[in-house]
Design a protein around this motif. Structure first.
Motif, PDB file in Angstrom:
ATOM      1  N   PRO A   1       0.825  -1.215   0.000  1.00 19.65           N
ATOM      2  CA  PRO A   1       0.000   0.000   0.000  1.00 19.65           C
ATOM      3  C   PRO A   1       0.857   1.262   0.000  1.00 19.65           C
ATOM      4  O   PRO A   1       2.028   1.246   0.420  1.00 19.65           O
ATOM      5  CB  PRO A   1      -0.803  -0.128   1.300  1.00 19.65           C
ATOM      6  CG  PRO A   1       0.027  -1.012   2.181  1.00 19.65           C
ATOM      7  CD  PRO A   1       0.718  -1.976   1.248  1.00 19.65           C
ATOM      8  N   ASN A   2       0.253   2.335  -0.479  1.00 17.48           N
ATOM      9  CA  ASN A   2       0.924   3.649  -0.499  1.00 17.48           C
ATOM     10  C   ASN A   2       2.238   3.623  -1.277  1.00 17.48           C
ATOM     11  O   ASN A   2       3.198   4.332  -0.931  1.00 17.48           O
ATOM     12  CB  ASN A   2       1.176   4.138   0.933  1.00 17.48           C
ATOM     13  CG  ASN A   2      -0.090   4.211   1.755  1.00 17.48           C
ATOM     14  OD1 ASN A   2      -1.119   4.697   1.285  1.00 17.48           O
ATOM     15  ND2 ASN A   2      -0.041   3.712   2.980  1.00 17.48           N
ATOM     16  N   ASN A   3       2.281   2.760  -2.307  1.00 18.63           N
ATOM     17  CA  ASN A   3       3.452   2.662  -3.187  1.00 18.63           C
ATOM     18  C   ASN A   3       4.738   2.304  -2.449  1.00 18.63           C
ATOM     19  O   ASN A   3       5.835   2.716  -2.853  1.00 18.63           O
ATOM     20  CB  ASN A   3       3.651   3.975  -3.958  1.00 18.63           C
ATOM     21  CG  ASN A   3       2.562   4.215  -4.975  1.00 18.63           C
ATOM     22  OD1 ASN A   3       2.100   3.298  -5.636  1.00 18.63           O
ATOM     23  ND2 ASN A   3       2.132   5.468  -5.085  1.00 18.63           N
ATOM     24  N   GLU A   4       4.591   1.535  -1.370  1.00 19.54           N
ATOM     25  CA  GLU A   4       5.780   1.059  -0.665  1.00 19.54           C
ATOM     26  C   GLU A   4       6.579   0.133  -1.582  1.00 19.54           C
ATOM     27  O   GLU A   4       6.021  -0.615  -2.377  1.00 19.54           O
ATOM     28  CB  GLU A   4       5.378   0.302   0.600  1.00 19.54           C
ATOM     29  CG  GLU A   4       4.706   1.175   1.647  1.00 19.54           C
ATOM     30  CD  GLU A   4       4.242   0.363   2.846  1.00 19.54           C
ATOM     31  OE1 GLU A   4       4.509  -0.864   2.873  1.00 19.54           O
ATOM     32  OE2 GLU A   4       3.612   0.941   3.743  1.00 19.54           O
ATOM     33  N   GLU A   5       7.889   0.170  -1.449  1.00 19.03           N
ATOM     34  CA  GLU A   5       8.735  -0.683  -2.279  1.00 19.03           C
ATOM     35  C   GLU A   5       8.786  -2.097  -1.703  1.00 19.03           C
ATOM     36  O   GLU A   5       8.719  -2.294  -0.478  1.00 19.03           O
ATOM     37  CB  GLU A   5      10.146  -0.094  -2.372  1.00 19.03           C
ATOM     38  CG  GLU A   5      10.189   1.226  -3.123  1.00 19.03           C
ATOM     39  CD  GLU A   5      11.610   1.686  -3.364  1.00 19.03           C
ATOM     40  OE1 GLU A   5      12.549   1.060  -2.813  1.00 19.03           O
ATOM     41  OE2 GLU A   5      11.784   2.668  -4.109  1.00 19.03           O
TER      42      GLU A   5
END
Length: 202
Positions: A129-133
């Motif tokens: 989520p939230n463009n986490e790597e």
């Protein structure tokens, strides 16, 4: 000449039989979608498009092969991940593939491709989520007469109560695993890991 004609006729019947089965699978998936899914129409159309694409890719790999009865899963996986919209739109996810050259029949690659599609779609949508790597790892190895496919990620993990019966994706995955006589193990610790062991020759 007569023997060649009979062989061609059998091949055509097998092709038509595969197409019929594939259409029946697609209809079943759409029926499940209608009963379980609360997504928007646009999202449902996109999901259906990805499933159709996975089925079409199996046929494409058969046509490209010198052996028109089998699909090379290494080539299939590489093409599938490369062209999957849900993953290509997530540059934050690093995908690693380690696959051996394993040949399976079309009627194994179709449900297997749909399983892979569901897993990767879930990973792209929920794992980071939230463009986490994060990392998505895909491994395919031969174990005597079986193949072992492992798909894992180091994302946020899956809620413990999610499973077949209350999740459309999980219902599809377990149902299709049964079609290819696969043993499916799901590990929800430190991310999500699917281990799918199935007979190569069916």
């Amino acid at each position: 000449m007569a023997r060649e004609y009979v062989g061609e006729q059998k091949l055509l019947r097998d092709v038509h039989h595969d197409v019929k089965n594939n259409l029946q699978v697609l209809i079943s998936l759409l029926n499940l979608e209608g009963r379980f899914d609360t997504s928007t129409k646009k999202e449902i159309i996109e999901k259906s498009g990805e499933r159709i694409r996975s089925m079409a890719l199996s046929h494409e790999k058969v046509y490209e092969s010198e052996d028109i009865a089998h699909v090379n899963l290494n080539s299939f996986l590489t093409s599938f991940v490369r062209d999957m919209n849900a993953l290509s739109s997530q540059p934050n996810i690093t995908t690693n593939i380690d696959a051996e050259d394993i040949e399976v029949k079309l009627d194994v690659s179709i449900p297997l491709g749909l399983i892979i599609n569901e897993i990767l779609s879930n990973t792209a949508k929920h794992a980071f989520p939230n463009n986490e790597e994060g990392n998505l790892n895909i491994s395919l190895k031969k174990d005597e007469s079986d193949a072992i496919l492992i798909i894992s990620d180091d994302g946020v993990g899956m809620p413990e109560d999610v499973g077949p019966g209350n999740s459309l994706g999980m219902t599809i995955i377990y149902s299709l695993a049964g079609q290819i006589n696969a043993d499916l193990t799901l590990d929800k610790e430190n991310g999500t890991k699917y281990i799918i062991k199935f007979p190569i020759e069916q």
